[in-house]
Design a protein around this motif. Structure first.
Motif, PDB file in Angstrom:
ATOM      1  N   GLN A 119      96.042  69.300  14.935  1.00  0.00           N
ATOM      2  CA  GLN A 119      96.820  68.693  16.006  1.00  0.00           C
ATOM      3  C   GLN A 119      95.886  68.122  17.069  1.00  0.00           C
ATOM      4  O   GLN A 119      94.709  68.474  17.129  1.00  0.00           O
ATOM      5  N   TRP A 120      96.419  67.224  17.884  1.00  0.00           N
ATOM      6  CA  TRP A 120      95.643  66.675  18.990  1.00  0.00           C
ATOM      7  C   TRP A 120      95.618  67.676  20.128  1.00  0.00           C
ATOM      8  O   TRP A 120      96.653  68.173  20.555  1.00  0.00           O
ATOM      9  N   ARG A 121      94.423  67.958  20.616  1.00  0.00           N
ATOM     10  CA  ARG A 121      94.248  68.940  21.685  1.00  0.00           C
ATOM     11  C   ARG A 121      93.534  68.304  22.874  1.00  0.00           C
ATOM     12  O   ARG A 121      92.602  67.523  22.710  1.00  0.00           O
ATOM     13  N   TYR A 122      93.957  68.685  24.050  1.00  0.00           N
ATOM     14  CA  TYR A 122      93.298  68.258  25.281  1.00  0.00           C
ATOM     15  C   TYR A 122      91.988  69.021  25.410  1.00  0.00           C
ATOM     16  O   TYR A 122      91.968  70.245  25.453  1.00  0.00           O
ATOM     17  N   VAL A 123      90.871  68.283  25.479  1.00  0.00           N
ATOM     18  CA  VAL A 123      89.548  68.898  25.517  1.00  0.00           C
ATOM     19  C   VAL A 123      89.039  69.037  26.954  1.00  0.00           C
ATOM     20  O   VAL A 123      88.318  69.969  27.286  1.00  0.00           O
ATOM     21  N   GLY A 124      89.420  68.116  27.800  1.00  0.00           N
ATOM     22  CA  GLY A 124      88.943  68.121  29.181  1.00  0.00           C
ATOM     23  C   GLY A 124      89.045  66.724  29.764  1.00  0.00           C
ATOM     24  O   GLY A 124      89.593  65.809  29.141  1.00  0.00           O
ATOM     25  N   GLY A 125      88.518  66.563  30.946  1.00  0.00           N
ATOM     26  CA  GLY A 125      88.583  65.258  31.577  1.00  0.00           C
ATOM     27  C   GLY A 125      88.024  65.299  32.981  1.00  0.00           C
ATOM     28  O   GLY A 125      87.280  66.210  33.351  1.00  0.00           O
ATOM     29  N   SER A 126      88.390  64.300  33.756  1.00  0.00           N
ATOM     30  CA  SER A 126      87.914  64.212  35.133  1.00  0.00           C
ATOM     31  C   SER A 126      89.020  63.659  36.011  1.00  0.00           C
ATOM     32  O   SER A 126      89.907  62.939  35.552  1.00  0.00           O
ATOM     33  N   SER A 127      88.966  64.023  37.292  1.00  0.00           N
ATOM     34  CA  SER A 127      89.941  63.535  38.269  1.00  0.00           C
ATOM     35  C   SER A 127      89.212  63.041  39.507  1.00  0.00           C
ATOM     36  O   SER A 127      88.123  63.519  39.833  1.00  0.00           O
ATOM     37  N   GLY A 128      89.817  62.092  40.190  1.00  0.00           N
ATOM     38  CA  GLY A 128      89.211  61.590  41.412  1.00  0.00           C
ATOM     39  C   GLY A 128      90.133  60.606  42.100  1.00  0.00           C
ATOM     40  O   GLY A 128      91.274  60.395  41.674  1.00  0.00           O
ATOM     41  N   SER A 129      89.626  59.980  43.143  1.00  0.00           N
ATOM     42  CA  SER A 129      90.429  59.037  43.906  1.00  0.00           C
ATOM     43  C   SER A 129      90.475  57.666  43.268  1.00  0.00           C
ATOM     44  O   SER A 129      91.235  56.795  43.692  1.00  0.00           O
ATOM     45  N   GLY A 130      89.672  57.442  42.236  1.00  0.00           N
ATOM     46  CA  GLY A 130      89.665  56.150  41.550  1.00  0.00           C
ATOM     47  C   GLY A 130      88.575  55.235  42.060  1.00  0.00           C
ATOM     48  O   GLY A 130      88.016  55.428  43.136  1.00  0.00           O
ATOM     49  N   ASP A 131      88.271  54.201  41.277  1.00  0.00           N
ATOM     50  CA  ASP A 131      87.243  53.236  41.637  1.00  0.00           C
ATOM     51  C   ASP A 131      87.781  52.226  42.644  1.00  0.00           C
ATOM     52  O   ASP A 131      88.982  51.967  42.712  1.00  0.00           O
ATOM     53  N   ASP A 132      86.882  51.645  43.425  1.00  0.00           N
ATOM     54  CA  ASP A 132      87.253  50.529  44.276  1.00  0.00           C
ATOM     55  C   ASP A 132      87.535  49.304  43.404  1.00  0.00           C
ATOM     56  O   ASP A 132      86.972  49.173  42.311  1.00  0.00           O
ATOM     57  N   PRO A 133      88.395  48.399  43.862  1.00  0.00           N
ATOM     58  CA  PRO A 133      88.661  47.171  43.091  1.00  0.00           C
ATOM     59  C   PRO A 133      87.364  46.412  42.803  1.00  0.00           C
ATOM     60  O   PRO A 133      86.482  46.318  43.648  1.00  0.00           O
ATOM     61  N   VAL A 134      87.275  45.886  41.593  1.00  0.00           N
ATOM     62  CA  VAL A 134      86.066  45.184  41.163  1.00  0.00           C
ATOM     63  C   VAL A 134      86.433  43.744  40.808  1.00  0.00           C
ATOM     64  O   VAL A 134      87.394  43.506  40.066  1.00  0.00           O
TER      65      VAL A 134
END
Length: 205
Positions: free
Chosen positions: A81-96
């Motif tokens: 099955q597909w399992r959540y391994v991890g990730g990252s969170s934040g406020s997001g990038d500035d517009p580019v």
């Protein structure tokens, strides 16, 4: 809604939601759930490498508000099955303002195969990594190593891959292609700028 928002990145609901996104990607369907308003949660992009058994999902929580949060979720096909391994969170990038190609780090985690033969597998386990790619109007496709991905309408996508742990998650070569298949720009594994941007900056200097 606030309590749900605080708990959105954890628990059974989160795993079920991510698996649903992966299922839609593999079926070639729209990644955004029809029942979930984009003003609440937007699936910016999702990429699944079925052959490697890995996936990455780029999500914005309340994208048009001051409370916006960005989350990158990494998944792996493990134990049937597909399992959540991890990730990252934040406020997001500035517009580019992207002319041709912009690549930014999305994060990385160790494969769940590390749990099969501890402790030796900690150093032997593959690494799952991803990048966020933004493209200019002239780009029609992007190559991530040997994989060819169509550029979506919003011109932003996430790309996932696996690599040996010894390579420390070094990314593959990323190439932006025009509608005629010609190369517009590329970013090597260690490049901070793509070739088009680098050439433009040298001309300005």
């Amino acid at each position: 809604m606030q309590a749900w928002g605080e708990a959105v990145w954890a628990g059974p609901w989160w795993e079920t939601f991510l698996r649903g996104v992966v299922k839609r990607v593999l079926a070639g369907d729209e990644t955004q759930p029809w029942w979930l308003p984009r003003r609440v949660l937007t699936v910016v992009s999702a990429d699944v490498d079925d052959a490697a058994g890995v996936g990455a999902i780029w999500i914005l929580w309340r994208p048009k508000s001051s409370r916006m949060r960005e989350h990158i979720a990494l998944l792996e096909w493990f134990g049937e099955q597909w399992r959540y391994v991890g990730g990252s969170s934040g406020s997001g990038d500035d517009p580019v303002d992207v002319k041709v190609l912009d690549v930014s780090n999305g994060g990385g985690v160790l494969s769940l195969t590390r749990s099969l033969d501890p402790p030796r597998s900690i150093s032997a386990a593959p690494r799952i990594s991803c990048v966020k790619v933004r493209l200019g109007r002239d780009a029609s496709r992007v190559l991530i190593g040997v994989r060819r991905i169509e550029v979506p309408e919003q011109r932003s996508l996430i790309a996932v891959w696996t690599s040996p742990q010894t390579s420390h998650g070094v990314r593959p070569v990323i190439v932006a292609l025009g509608r005629d298949g010609a190369e517009l720009s590329r970013a090597g594994p260690h490049d901070s700028l793509d070739t088009h941007t680098g050439a433009r900056l040298r001309e300005e200097w």
